[in-house]
Design a protein around this motif. Structure first.
Motif, PDB file in Angstrom:
ATOM      1  N   SER A   1      -1.268   4.557  -8.337  1.00 18.99           N
ATOM      2  CA  SER A   1      -1.021   5.937  -7.956  1.00 18.99           C
ATOM      3  C   SER A   1      -2.038   7.026  -8.259  1.00 18.99           C
ATOM      4  O   SER A   1      -2.258   8.214  -7.465  1.00 18.99           O
TER       5      SER A   1
ATOM      6  N   PRO B   1       5.441   5.962 -10.672  1.00 18.94           N
ATOM      7  CA  PRO B   1       5.556   5.321  -9.448  1.00 18.94           C
ATOM      8  C   PRO B   1       4.829   3.868  -9.631  1.00 18.94           C
ATOM      9  O   PRO B   1       5.546   2.783  -9.067  1.00 18.94           O
ATOM     10  N   ASP B   2       3.974   3.708 -10.430  1.00 17.22           N
ATOM     11  CA  ASP B   2       3.301   2.191 -10.538  1.00 17.22           C
ATOM     12  C   ASP B   2       4.507   1.333 -10.989  1.00 17.22           C
ATOM     13  O   ASP B   2       4.321   0.162 -11.001  1.00 17.22           O
TER      14      ASP B   2
ATOM     15  N   VAL C   1       6.930   0.429  -8.562  1.00 22.31           N
ATOM     16  CA  VAL C   1       6.588  -0.563  -7.461  1.00 22.31           C
ATOM     17  C   VAL C   1       6.333  -1.680  -8.224  1.00 22.31           C
ATOM     18  O   VAL C   1       6.664  -2.790  -7.661  1.00 22.31           O
TER      19      VAL C   1
ATOM     20  N   THR D   1       0.948  -1.392  -0.210  1.00 24.22           N
ATOM     21  CA  THR D   1      -0.018   0.109  -0.085  1.00 24.22           C
ATOM     22  C   THR D   1       0.942   1.383  -0.112  1.00 24.22           C
ATOM     23  O   THR D   1       1.858   1.413   0.809  1.00 24.22           O
ATOM     24  N   TYR D   2       0.692   2.108  -0.776  1.00 22.97           N
ATOM     25  CA  TYR D   2       1.275   3.420  -0.981  1.00 22.97           C
ATOM     26  C   TYR D   2       1.228   4.298   0.333  1.00 22.97           C
ATOM     27  O   TYR D   2       0.242   3.980   0.888  1.00 22.97           O
ATOM     28  N   ARG D   3       2.044   5.131   0.622  1.00 25.75           N
ATOM     29  CA  ARG D   3       2.069   6.064   1.750  1.00 25.75           C
ATOM     30  C   ARG D   3       0.799   6.718   1.955  1.00 25.75           C
ATOM     31  O   ARG D   3       0.190   6.849   3.095  1.00 25.75           O
TER      32      ARG D   3
ATOM     33  N   LEU E   1      10.634   3.835  -3.563  1.00 25.68           N
ATOM     34  CA  LEU E   1       9.667   3.026  -3.687  1.00 25.68           C
ATOM     35  C   LEU E   1       9.900   1.441  -3.830  1.00 25.68           C
ATOM     36  O   LEU E   1       9.287   0.596  -3.099  1.00 25.68           O
TER      37      LEU E   1
END
Ligand code: NAP
Length: 278
Positions: A120, A128-129, A132, A74-76, A91
């Protein structure tokens, strides 16, 4: 695709807080063999899942090999202050730290499915995706998960993910609304690519269907509950369902719905939305 038994019904562990261990133990005793968790303390108590697993192994109810364990990164922005990683790390490192923490919580050296909790952004497949996802692929290649998934995705997310050349997931996990034809666009995308679609909130997102007189009538006719009809319907249209019930009686009923076969006309009627707005 599966060397282990395919999951048929996922027991969801969100929102159970300090009852997590007890309820997961009940679920395993009731016969669930697939468990959905997340390393997101805000909504899940993953260590409580691990406690239930350890107790169940000790009591001889299940072995690790009997189980399908799924958890999430899970993202921040989806977390509270109880983070399973260093938020100042990259990440890629956050994924590795979150996975290490999940394995520790769950008392295992691999999970069966590792899911990106949500991309994201609602649109696209962004930098970012990609970062990750490539770290999740590394986790898979290192044997810490067998399979990968993405959750809370739109058709656009998936199309852009595919267009970027990324390896596609084995699972999509989405909230499934009857008013969007039970997420038809995303389900079709999944079907074309052999991606298993996991549906959650099948009851709570579709109360008008659950309480529709036609469902009550069908339930009465085949001696089932309305919830069982929804789960059997979901399965009939290719959805792997989740349930997060806290009620041991509902656990048994939900599993018993695996035995229900709905008449094709009923499946068609529910899918085409007879119960929505009629
Ligand atoms: N990827 C994501 O972002 C995401 C988001 C949400 C959920 N999830 C996953 O999906 C799991 C399930 O969540 P959910 O949203 O589907 O809702 P849920 O937590 O399963 O809630 C179902 C609700 O329906 C009630 N219910 C009544 N009769 C039932 C029956 N026969 N069987 C089951 N429930 C019955 C339950 O009450 P009783 O407890 O009294 O049965 C409960 O209040 C979560 O635990 C989590 O693992 C994932």
């Amino acid at each position: 695709m599966f060397s282990q038994p395919e999951p048929r019904f996922l027991y969801g562990t969100a929102w159970k807080e300090d009852r997590t261990a007890t309820l997961v133990q009940f679920a395993l005793r009731a016969g669930f063999r697939a468990i959905d968790a997340a390393n997101q303390r805000r909504h899940y108590f993953e260590a409580g899942v691990g406690e239930a697993l350890a107790d169940s192994y000790r009591e001889g109810i299940v072995t690790r090999a009997d189980l399908f364990l799924q958890t999430k990164f899970t993202y921040r922005q989806g977390q509270d202050h109880r983070l399973p990683y260093d938020p100042s790390a990259s990440l890629a490192v956050q994924v590795a730290q979150s996975m290490a923490s999940s394995l520790e919580h769950l008392g295992t050296d691999y999970v069966d499915s590792y899911v990106l909790h949500g991309p994201s952004s609602r649109s696209g497949w962004n930098e970012p995706d990609a970062e990750v996802w490539s770290s999740m692929i590394q986790e898979r290649n290192a044997g810490r998960t067998r399979l990968l998934g993405v959750s809370n995705v739109s058709l656009q997310n998936l199309e852009e993910m595919a267009a970027s050349g990324a390896e596609m997931p084995s699972f999509v996990q989405n909230r499934c609304f009857a008013r969007f034809a039970w997420d038809l666009e995303v389900r079709n995308f999944c079907k074309e690519r052999n991606i298993i679609y996991q549906g959650f909130s099948l009851l709570t997102a579709n109360l008008d269907v659950l309480h529709h007189p036609a469902i009550a009538e069908l339930a009465e006719a085949i001696d089932a509950t309305p919830a069982q009809i929804i789960f059997a319907f979901a399965r009939a249209i290719g959805i792997l369902p989740l349930t997060g019930t806290s009620d041991p009686e509902h656990m048994k009923q939900d599993l018993a719905s695996l035995q229900l076969k709905l008449p094709a006309a009923a499946v068609q009627a529910i899918e085409s939305g007879f119960a929505v707005g009629s």
